[in-house]
Design an enzyme around this catalytic site. Structure first.
Site, PDB file in Angstrom:
ATOM      1  N   GLY A 119       0.836  -1.194   0.000  1.00  0.00           N
ATOM      2  CA  GLY A 119       0.000   0.000   0.000  1.00  0.00           C
ATOM      3  C   GLY A 119       0.868   1.241   0.000  1.00  0.00           C
ATOM      4  N   GLY A 121       0.678   5.822   0.610  1.00  0.00           N
ATOM      5  CA  GLY A 121      -0.065   7.020   0.970  1.00  0.00           C
ATOM      6  C   GLY A 121       0.667   8.239   0.484  1.00  0.00           C
ATOM      7  CE  LYS A 125       8.725   4.169  -0.552  1.00  0.00           C
ATOM      8  NZ  LYS A 125       9.309   4.586  -1.844  1.00  0.00           N
ATOM      9  CB  VAL A 126       2.822  -0.758   3.703  1.00  0.00           C
ATOM     10  CG1 VAL A 126       3.051  -2.049   4.484  1.00  0.00           C
ATOM     11  CG2 VAL A 126       2.297   0.325   4.628  1.00  0.00           C
ATOM     12  CE  LYS A 153       2.546   4.051   8.317  1.00  0.00           C
ATOM     13  NZ  LYS A 153       1.484   4.288   9.304  1.00  0.00           N
ATOM     14  CG  ASP A 247      -8.111   5.309  12.978  1.00  0.00           C
ATOM     15  OD1 ASP A 247      -9.312   5.566  12.705  1.00  0.00           O
ATOM     16  OD2 ASP A 247      -7.222   5.234  12.119  1.00  0.00           O
TER      17      ASP A 247
END
Length: 389
Positions: A119, A121, A125-126, A153, A247
């Site tokens: 993934g 953002g 990133k991961v 991450k 969250d």
């Protein structure tokens, strides 16, 4: 993994709030047409963590020899000959400026071979990484630090917001590594190299619960009971240590190879006591308690309880309890009315199940149960573990 599920009907009722990581008011309410988009299809989401890890493309131990050779070629042979070479500090500095170290090189030096992107953002990133066997300068095996497969991450501090780096990131790095619970993803290690922060995380094979619900439909009540109990037990562990997650949502609940739930993503974590109030309004609008939507100081632990009620409802019904696309005033009216649409007929859930969800969704936080009261609820009597396969 093949868990029993219900037919959830119209799964377009499930929505996802892509939220700005530091302000819960910036929600979009984008409807999901499918779960599990590829990493190239995902929009930039700074809160994205390990949750979308699918397990695809993970090499087996027997297939790593060629990868290992390629890895050695990429990062350069660190043989005994190269270790004997010397250079002046000026030349090293000059070479570094000409050839900045990539994250692949940095991770390779920690014995991690980067494979797939799980993934990404706006500033993180991961990556999926394989832990490669290493030898020391005397060619003796180095003790293994990580499992065979990990998630990494990577946060780019050059573009990450200042408030994130000053407030939220330090909390995450201070709190997460100290947490040890069977239903919480482990942070194995973290380190900073140049302008990047690297978090080495436990890799969870089967992705997140939100994707699972959309792909398979609402889970049966027996599965929902086990999963919600696992989440509640993990939250009790946190609350007893005066930690609030802030969250909790299906996207942050990962499913492991034994079908158990593990909570991840501690980007909003906060140290707090029972009576402490927070003025940071964070999280996802779909799971936000009324006091957060009203912009009032709130006890973070009671906000976690509200989120558990939302999670329970989604798991056993396959839909969101409230319409997050509405403005805050209309959404608060729904919170106060609490007229939820429970499944009927063969898909109906027991009164104990409904009662626990409604209890967690108590509008006034002062009357909302604490985590110990939730965990002792009558719904949790009976089978709370999956049968051995």
């Amino acid at each position: 993994m093949n868990l029993p599920c219900r037919n959830a009907g119209n799964l377009s009722n499930i929505t996802s709030s892509k939220h700005d990581e530091y302000s819960s008011s910036k929600t979009t309410g984008t409807r999901l047409r499918s779960f599990g988009p590829s990493s190239s299809q995902r929009s930039a989401d700074p809160s994205f963590d390990v949750a979308m890890a699918s397990g695809e493309g993970v090499s087996t131990r027997s297939g790593r020899n060629s990868e290992y050779r390629n890895w050695r070629t990429e990062v350069g042979e660190r043989s005994s000959t190269s270790r004997k070479q010397t250079s002046s500090s000026d030349s090293v500095e000059s070479a570094t400026k000409k050839s900045p170290r990539t994250y692949r090189t940095v991770l390779a030096e920690h014995g991690l071979l980067v494979r797939d992107t799980l993934g990404s953002g706006s500033y993180s990133k991961v990556k999926l990484a394989l832990h490669i066997k290493q030898n020391d300068q005397h060619n003796n095996p180095v003790e293994r630090t990580y499992p065979d497969v990990v998630a990494v991450k990577i946060i780019d501090r050059r573009i990450a917001p200042a408030d994130f780096q000053e407030k939220f990131l330090p909390r995450e790095l201070e709190t997460w590594p100290s947490i040890s619970h069977p239903n919480i993803v482990k942070m194995l290690h973290y380190f900073t190299e140049s302008h990047r922060v690297y978090m080495i995380l436990e890799y969870i094979e089967y992705g997140d619960a939100l994707r699972y619900v959309q792909n398979k439909g609402a889970v049966t009540e027996s599965v929902g009971k086990i999963w919600v109990h696992q989440v509640t037990d993990a939250v009790q562990y946190l609350h007893e240590r005066n930690i609030s997650h802030r969250d909790l949502k299906l996207e942050n609940m990962l499913i492991d190879q034994s079908s158990n739930i593990k909570i991840c993503d501690f980007g909003f974590v906060k140290q707090c006591h029972d009576n402490d109030l927070s003025k940071t309004f964070c999280g996802s609008k779909s799971y936000a308690a009324p006091e957060i939507l009203k912009g009032e100081p709130y006890p973070p632990k009671k906000a976690d309880i509200w989120a558990i009620g939302v999670i329970l409802f989604i798991l056993v019904t396959g839909r969101m309890p409230f319409d997050e696309t509405k403005g805050n005033s209309s959404l608060l009216a729904e919170h106060r009315k609490l007229d939820l649409q429970w499944p009927r007929g063969r898909r109906a859930v027991t009164g104990h199940c409904r009662a626990l969800s409604l209890s967690c969704l108590t509008f006034l936080w002062a009357k909302r149960p604490n985590i110990n009261q939730v965990l002792s609820h009558s719904w949790f009597k009976g089978q709370l573990k999956f049968s051995a396969k």
